[in-house]
Enzyme design. Structure first.
Site, PDB file in Angstrom:
ATOM      1  N   ILE A  38       0.865  -1.180   0.000  1.00 21.24           N
ATOM      2  CA  ILE A  38       0.000   0.000   0.000  1.00 21.24           C
ATOM      3  C   ILE A  38       0.899   1.226   0.000  1.00 21.24           C
ATOM      4  CG2 ILE A  38      -1.826   1.227   1.222  1.00 21.24           C
ATOM      5  CD1 ILE A  38      -2.436  -1.559   2.597  1.00 21.24           C
ATOM      6  N   GLU A  39       0.939   1.910  -1.124  1.00 17.92           N
ATOM      7  CA  GLU A  39       1.800   3.082  -1.262  1.00 17.92           C
ATOM      8  C   GLU A  39       1.123   4.343  -0.739  1.00 17.92           C
ATOM      9  OE1 GLU A  39       4.387   1.610  -5.129  1.00 17.92           O
ATOM     10  OE2 GLU A  39       2.899   3.186  -5.418  1.00 17.92           O
ATOM     11  N   ASN A  40       1.959   5.374  -0.556  1.00 18.78           N
ATOM     12  CA  ASN A  40       1.495   6.649  -0.060  1.00 18.78           C
ATOM     13  C   ASN A  40       2.327   7.737  -0.717  1.00 18.78           C
ATOM     14  OD1 ASN A  40       1.412   8.975   2.011  1.00 18.78           O
ATOM     15  ND2 ASN A  40      -0.147   7.550   2.763  1.00 18.78           N
ATOM     16  N   ALA A  41       1.735   8.879  -0.969  1.00 15.63           N
ATOM     17  CA  ALA A  41       2.476   9.996  -1.567  1.00 15.63           C
ATOM     18  C   ALA A  41       3.684  10.372  -0.709  1.00 15.63           C
ATOM     19  CB  ALA A  41       1.560  11.208  -1.757  1.00 15.63           C
ATOM     20  N   SER A  42       3.579  10.193   0.592  1.00 16.73           N
ATOM     21  CA  SER A  42       4.721  10.332   1.489  1.00 16.73           C
ATOM     22  C   SER A  42       5.344   8.940   1.573  1.00 16.73           C
ATOM     23  CB  SER A  42       4.243  10.801   2.865  1.00 16.73           C
ATOM     24  OG  SER A  42       5.321  10.785   3.768  1.00 16.73           O
ATOM     25  N   TYR A  43       6.368   8.698   0.764  1.00 14.46           N
ATOM     26  CA  TYR A  43       6.888   7.343   0.560  1.00 14.46           C
ATOM     27  C   TYR A  43       7.187   6.572   1.842  1.00 14.46           C
ATOM     28  CZ  TYR A  43       7.296   8.754  -4.324  1.00 14.46           C
ATOM     29  OH  TYR A  43       7.039   9.209  -5.585  1.00 14.46           O
TER      30      TYR A  43
ATOM     31  N   CYS B 217       4.728  -2.511   3.025  1.00  9.45           N
ATOM     32  CA  CYS B 217       4.957  -3.675   2.168  1.00  9.45           C
ATOM     33  C   CYS B 217       3.889  -4.745   2.400  1.00  9.45           C
ATOM     34  CB  CYS B 217       6.324  -4.275   2.460  1.00  9.45           C
ATOM     35  SG  CYS B 217       7.705  -3.177   2.124  1.00  9.45           S
TER      36      CYS B 217
ATOM     37  N   GLU C  94       4.249  -7.991   2.839  1.00  7.30           N
ATOM     38  CA  GLU C  94       4.569  -8.947   3.888  1.00  7.30           C
ATOM     39  C   GLU C  94       4.166  -8.418   5.255  1.00  7.30           C
ATOM     40  OE1 GLU C  94       6.403  -7.811   1.366  1.00  7.30           O
ATOM     41  OE2 GLU C  94       8.191  -9.037   1.091  1.00  7.30           O
TER      42      GLU C  94
ATOM     43  N   CYS D  30      11.026  -6.033   6.079  1.00  8.18           N
ATOM     44  CA  CYS D  30      10.098  -7.164   6.146  1.00  8.18           C
ATOM     45  C   CYS D  30      10.775  -8.411   6.698  1.00  8.18           C
ATOM     46  CB  CYS D  30       9.491  -7.440   4.774  1.00  8.18           C
ATOM     47  SG  CYS D  30       8.289  -6.183   4.297  1.00  8.18           S
TER      48      CYS D  30
END
Length: 139
Positions: free
Chosen positions: A42-47, A52, A54, A88
């Site tokens: 699940i990504e976010n604009a704030s990296y 991840c 896992e 992970c």
């Protein structure tokens, strides 16, 4: 033996939220009671806020009261084997039943490799190391 776990990881991959990288990852964990929990990246604009697959799967299992992983499967790029990242690996070892748990790295239902925790994170720092530190201080 790993069929259900592989299928769950492949299915979870399809739910990945990856608007920035486009790199989908899915994972599934087999817990001590043979229940399976899955997760996707699940990504976010704030990296830094990205999570991840896992860890999503493991946190899903822990939030349902499970704390011992018997096996974990991960699938990323279906053209190459995608191994868990360092963070992970550390989270997996925290909840691993033993250092010999199977780490199933998948390309497809038919093509996968199996490693152990010791293979992918030799010499891992674990809660056992913290217990040793406590013993030294108490002497």
């Amino acid at each position: 033996m790993y069929k259900k776990l592989i299928e769950a990881a492949l299915e979870a991959r399809e739910h990945a939220y990856v608007p920035y990288s486009g790199f989908k990852v899915g994972s599934a964990v087999l817990m001590e009671d043979d229940s399976i929990f899955s997760g996707c990246n699940i990504e976010n604009a704030s990296y830094g806020a990205t999570n991840c697959a896992e860890r999503t799967a493991i946190f899903n299992a822990v939030s349902h009261g499970h704390q011992k992983i018997k096996a974990i499967a991960v699938v990323g790029d279906i053209q190459n084997f995608t191994y868990p990242c360092g963070i992970c690996r550390q989270v997996i070892v925290e909840f691993a039943e033993s250092k010999e748990i199977p780490i199933i790295i998948i390309k497809s239902k038919e093509e996968y490799i199996v490693k152990t925790m010791e293979d992918i994170l030799p010499g891992a720092f674990t809660k056992i190391d913290l217990d040793k530190e406590k013993e030294v201080k108490n002497v």
